[in-house]
Design a protein around this motif. Structure first.
Motif, short mmCIF file in Angstrom:
data_model
loop_
_atom_site.label_atom_id
_atom_site.label_comp_id
_atom_site.label_asym_id
_atom_site.label_seq_id
_atom_site.Cartn_x
_atom_site.Cartn_y
_atom_site.Cartn_z
N ILE A 535 7.78 -5.61 -2.80
CA ILE A 535 7.35 -7.33 -1.75
C ILE A 535 6.81 -6.69 -0.89
N PHE A 536 6.27 -5.90 -0.36
CA PHE A 536 5.05 -5.91 0.30
C PHE A 536 3.63 -5.56 -0.28
N ALA A 537 4.24 -5.78 -0.92
CA ALA A 537 2.41 -5.24 -2.22
C ALA A 537 2.76 -6.52 -2.60
N THR A 540 0.86 -8.53 1.63
CA THR A 540 0.19 -8.43 2.07
C THR A 540 -1.35 -7.40 1.29
N MET A 541 -0.59 -7.05 -0.27
CA MET A 541 -1.62 -6.35 -1.18
C MET A 541 -1.68 -5.19 -0.28
N GLU A 542 -0.68 -4.46 -0.11
CA GLU A 542 -0.67 -3.20 -0.24
C GLU A 542 -0.27 -2.07 -1.58
N THR A 543 -0.60 -1.09 -1.37
CA THR A 543 -0.72 -0.19 -1.90
C THR A 543 0.11 0.73 -1.80
N ALA A 544 0.52 1.06 -3.44
CA ALA A 544 1.49 2.30 -3.06
C ALA A 544 1.40 3.38 -2.66
N ASN A 545 0.12 3.58 -1.78
CA ASN A 545 -0.24 5.16 -1.19
C ASN A 545 -0.39 4.76 -0.20
N ARG A 546 0.49 3.76 0.10
CA ARG A 546 1.06 3.27 1.50
C ARG A 546 2.21 4.21 1.89
N GLN A 547 3.15 3.79 0.98
CA GLN A 547 4.95 4.19 1.37
C GLN A 547 4.97 4.62 0.13
N GLY A 669 -4.59 -6.34 -9.76
CA GLY A 669 -3.21 -5.57 -9.15
C GLY A 669 -2.42 -5.84 -7.92
N LEU A 670 -2.56 -7.42 -8.66
CA LEU A 670 -1.15 -8.31 -7.79
C LEU A 670 0.15 -8.12 -8.34
N ARG A 671 1.04 -7.30 -7.35
CA ARG A 671 2.15 -6.90 -7.48
C ARG A 671 3.52 -7.92 -7.49
N SER A 672 4.13 -8.04 -8.38
CA SER A 672 4.85 -9.41 -8.54
C SER A 672 6.22 -8.80 -8.94
N PRO A 673 7.69 -9.76 -9.38
CA PRO A 673 9.29 -8.94 -9.38
C PRO A 673 9.03 -8.31 -11.24
N HIS A 674 8.26 -8.56 -12.31
CA HIS A 674 7.90 -7.60 -13.08
C HIS A 674 6.62 -7.70 -13.61
N GLN A 786 -5.61 -15.91 -2.36
CA GLN A 786 -7.26 -15.70 -1.94
C GLN A 786 -6.88 -14.56 -0.91
N GLY A 787 -5.65 -14.78 0.40
CA GLY A 787 -5.57 -13.48 0.72
C GLY A 787 -5.54 -12.52 -0.37
N LEU A 788 -4.60 -12.70 -0.86
CA LEU A 788 -4.29 -11.81 -1.30
C LEU A 788 -5.31 -10.21 -2.78
N VAL A 789 -6.51 -11.49 -3.09
CA VAL A 789 -7.49 -11.53 -3.87
C VAL A 789 -8.70 -9.92 -2.78
N ASN A 790 -8.50 -11.03 -1.61
CA ASN A 790 -9.45 -10.27 -0.66
C ASN A 790 -9.21 -9.33 -0.58
N ARG A 791 -7.59 -9.19 -0.41
CA ARG A 791 -7.19 -7.46 -0.21
C ARG A 791 -7.37 -6.26 -1.34
N TYR A 792 -7.66 -7.01 -2.27
CA TYR A 792 -7.53 -5.87 -3.05
C TYR A 792 -8.44 -4.81 -3.07
N GLU A 793 -7.54 -3.34 -3.31
CA GLU A 793 -8.12 -2.16 -3.52
C GLU A 793 -8.02 -1.23 -5.02
N CYS A 794 -8.86 -0.31 -5.05
CA CYS A 794 -8.01 0.10 -6.30
C CYS A 794 -7.39 1.91 -5.58
#
Length: 837
Positions: A535-537, A540-547, A669-674, A786-794
């Motif tokens: 849900i966080f991803a 906010t497009m947060e990566t799996a590295n943050r938590q 990088g777009l996270r989703s339910p599956h 568009q907000g998620l696209v703009n916040r993408y990080e590898c």
């Protein structure tokens, strides 16, 4: 007190005891149960699950204490050797004598071992008991230690034989199925469905040998091969015989009970034998000149015998026994109901077949087209329960019966509500639970939820095939009463995923702990943590590295863990396009770190066998060459597959490669339910298989046709047309809306295809939301995307540039040592993990 002796403590013998102690008359009887095996009754239907954990307790029908708690004397490890009918006594192999008032024979069946020369050799097993499986495991372990590429065969291509084949494969042996008939599962499947099943089984590694009559087993003291004829030999190191069963009727024969010509103790519809004080139930009972090898008829027989003994003489076995069955065979749905084989003189057969997806559906309808008479399903049996009920209850079928088996995208239709079934419809055949037993108990206030239904009726506790229908019946009944029905995340969050998504977004919750403090309770679990991370991803497009502590293992280490504890690395190759220099780098990295390489079905190159401490070093070299994470480990966009389109192909109508790359880079990088997969085909020849994806584009005159909500896997679905002849900009706009709406509203781990199936209004409603903006949220969905696209990080780049994040990429928390227990074996010039013992 009258004394009942039950001979045989298998599933049916246990069910007799369970049904008996539920009766108020049970207090007037004493029960003694004899079992040959050294343990209480266990679930033989799921016997192959023993290979997963080797835990016999997990298969128990009930622990030993259950028998004592219900005043049942359980005697295990002692065979009943003789019956003296005149004295009404039995004698055991230990020469102990017991008297009875009623005797219930539930000795079941024994494996049939054909009289093949050499079948007594070491390394030949039958597939029947836990002890058989333990012997197979021990022998396989010895074989592999001496011969890493050992092979094993299974004699018999029926249901149990194929289960045994999967067991052989799980033990790390090269599996071979040998069948005398010209097709697999000859009793359940027709030739075409058997061919589809064979293709699927071969695709996962089983070797199938049909029309083979085994003449002898080769070898001196141990098996070394099977000989079928001159110069026709299969070299194998182990053999599992699964060639059918024979009723264990020797006790009945020896004491003079009437038996059938081909075995089995003859019973009437009271389940009485030719001796009124002796009953026979299960696979030993010959009823209507038939031995019924399914659990459900055996359980019904047990119930009739119980009623007869306590005096309810009106309880009788029906003349016709339904032999319909649904099972998950090595991960493949297989089902048959009614009359699976039907002569043309009796009715018509309608067949849907897709061999590329290992899918076969056949229904048989009456000559007037009004009645469903039977059918066969292979690859997708999700409609089995409703089809079975339509057959059993003589329900009306559509004017075009093909709608019952065609995918929705090809003119198929839904079956309507499960509440349309009559109350007498038997939903759970294993426990004889009807729709009325479930629904009426809820409307009367006796049961409040699914748990109450399962606890009190035992529905779903047998083979489990009825669970989807039971769940739907409970939910639909609760809704009809005006009660809220929602699937909460877990005991720590009393919300659906959609509700928690909105709460976190509106309240701008920054992390998991605060979400738990505000909206949950307790300490969380492995169900809610990854879900909240997703849900966080998606907000906010947060990566799996943050938590990292709330991620699944794969997301935590940004790589897929494999069965020996190593990881796979999959760099993104957008649209399948890759430069020669990038190919060289991948080859150099694979060679440097000794990685197994494979081209995936999604137009990428997978590198297997990386140790955890090597991941950052591998990523660094790939990133320097222009690669980034392919998110193969995440519930996120995986790939957008493309054909070469008009760039190279003489049939290409549009430039599919460029558009596929643009779309993949937009949603990377777009996270989703599956997981999400896409495809872009440059013409209607569909080389990118776009209609087998969560979203797909096919080039046509005037633009692109956009399809959504398809998927491959165990239950494949064709994507459904959302809009036609779109330009590039409109495609992106509609995709933004569709994907964000799915992300907002889907349940956890629900792919787009089942999400659409459950969406009220289906594809028409989805068109209203996405195209017509019926909810007035289209602009909001586009802005969010568009907000998620703009916040993408590898994520890989982020990890290797942060010293604190790098600390988690090591084998041991308190040491920099590497794992020296990893073992590999050679395979076709590369390597693979050594099979676990």
């Amino acid at each position: 007190m009258k004394h009942i002796i039950v001979v045989g403590n298998g599933m049916v013998g246990y069910k007799f005891c369970e049904k008996f102690v539920e009766k108020s008359e049970a207090k007037d009887f004493k029960i003694t149960v004899f079992g040959e095996e050294p343990r209480p009754a266990y679930d033989r239907v799921h016997l192959s699950e023993f290979f997963e954990n080797q835990d016999a307790k997990a298969l128990e029908m009930a622990p030993e204490a259950w028998y004592a708690d219900n005043n049942i004397t359980l005697i295990t490890g002692e065979r009943v050797a003789d019956i003296t009918r005149s004295a009404k006594t039995i004698t055991t192999a230990k020469d102990r004598e017991f008297s009875y008032d009623y005797l219930v024979l539930a000795t079941g069946s024994a494996p049939f071992v054909p009289p093949i020369k050499g079948v007594e050799k070491e390394g030949v097993f039958v597939y029947r008991t836990i002890e058989d499986l333990e012997g197979m495991l021990a022998y396989a372990a010895k074989l592999k230690a001496e011969k890493p590429n050992a092979r094993a065969a299974v004699l018999g291509g029926g249901l149990l034989g194929l289960e045994a084949g999967k067991a052989v494969m799980d033990m790390g042996l090269e599996p071979h199925i040998v069948e005398f008939a010209s097709k697999l599962m000859p009793r359940q499947l027709d030739s075409r469905s058997s061919q589809v099943l064979q293709l699927k089984l071969e695709s996962i590694g089983l070797n199938i040998h049909l029309s083979k009559a085994t003449n002898q087993i080769l070898g001196d003291t141990c098996i070394t091969g099977m000989e079928f004829g001159e110069d026709d030999v299969l070299d194998v190191d182990m053999l599992v015989v699964s060639a059918g069963i024979r009723p264990r009727d020797e006790l009945g024969k020896n004491c003079g009970l009437e038996v059938g010509v081909r075995g089995g103790i003859v019973v009437n519809n009271n389940m009485q034998t030719s001796d009124e004080h002796i009953y026979a139930i299960g696979e030993i009972a010959l009823y209507n000149q038939m031995i019924y090898g399914l659990v459900a008829p055996g359980y019904d027989m047990a119930g009739v015998a119980v009623d007869q003994i306590i005096g309810k003489i009106q309880s009788l076995m029906p003349d016709d026994i339904d032999m319909s069955t649904k099972l998950k065979l090595i991960g493949v749905d297989v089902a048959s109901f009614g009359e699976p084989f039907m002569p043309a003189s009796k009715g018509h057969s309608i067949i849907f077949e897709n061999k590329t997806q290992h899918l076969y559906k056949r229904i048989n309808v009456s000559l007037d087209g009004k009645s469903l008479l039977g059918g066969i399903l292979v690859g997708d049996a999700s409609d089995y329960n409703m089809l079975h009920q339509m057959y059993l209850n003589g329900m009306a079928i559509p004017e075009d019966p093909s709608q019952l088996i065609l995918p929705a995208s090809e003119g198929g239709s839904s079956f309507g509500s499960v509440l349309d079934l009559p109350d007498t419809a038997q939903v759970c055949s294993c426990e004889s639970v009807s729709k009325g037993d479930i629904c009426c108990s809820i409307t009367d206030g006796e049961f409040q939820n699914l748990g109450d239904v399962i606890t009190n009726t035992k529905a779903t506790t047998g083979c489990g095939g009825c669970k989807p229908m039971v769940v739907d019946l409970v939910n639909e009944t609760l809704k009809s009463l005006g009660k809220e029905v929602k699937e909460t995340i877990c005991e720590h969050f009393n919300f659906s995923r959609q509700e928690l998504y909105d709460l976190i977004k509106i309240n701008k919750v920054p992390d998991y702990q605060e979400a738990l403090n505000l909206f949950g309770e307790g300490h969380g679990c492995e169900t809610c943590k990854p879900l909240v991370a997703s849900i966080f991803a998606t907000i906010t497009m947060e990566t799996a590295n943050r938590q990292p502590v709330i991620q699944d293992t794969n997301d935590r280490f940004l790589a897929n863990i494999q069965r020996n504890g190593t990881y796979s690395v999959v760099p993104r190759v957008a649209g399948g396009e890759i430069t020669p220099q990038q190919l060289i780098v991948i080859g150099e990295v694979a060679k440097k770190y000794d990685l197994y390489t494979k081209i995936t079905g999604g137009q990428r190159i997978d590198l297997f066998g990386a140790q955890i401490h090597e991941l950052p070093m591998i990523w660094k070299e790939l990133i320097d060459a222009g690669f980034e994470s392919g998110h193969a480990y995440g519930k996120s966009l995986r790939t957008v597959k493309s054909c070469v389109g008009s760039t190279w192909c003489r049939y290409g109508m549009h430039e599919s490669v460029t558009f596929a790359i643009d779309i993949e880079n937009r949603y990377r990088g777009l996270r989703s339910p599956h997981k999400l997969k896409g495809g872009v085909s440059g013409c209607i020849r569909e080389c990118a298989e776009a209609r087998g994806k969560d979203f797909g584009l096919i080039a046509v005159d005037g633009g692109w046709n956009l399809y959504v909500c398809g998927n491959g896997g165990a239950t494949p679905k064709h994507a459904v047309l959302l809009a036609e002849q779109l330009d590039d900009e409109t495609v992106v706009k509609y995709l933004d809306r569709f994907l964000m709406y799915y992300i907002r509203t889907a349940g956890p781990l629900v792919r787009t295809a089942p999400w659409l199936d459950k969406l009220e209004g289906g594809i028409d409603y989805l068109k209203q939301v996405v195209i017509e903006d019926s909810l007035g949220i289209a602009e909001e969905l586009e802005t969010e995307m568009q907000g998620l696209v703009n916040r993408y990080e590898c994520e890989w780049k982020e990890a290797i540039e942060n010293p604190e994040m790098m600390k988690r990429f090591k084998h041991f928390v308190n040491s920099d040592d590497t794992d020296d227990n990893l073992e590999f074996v050679p395979m076709r010039g590369q390597k693979m993990p050594k099979q676990w013992a």
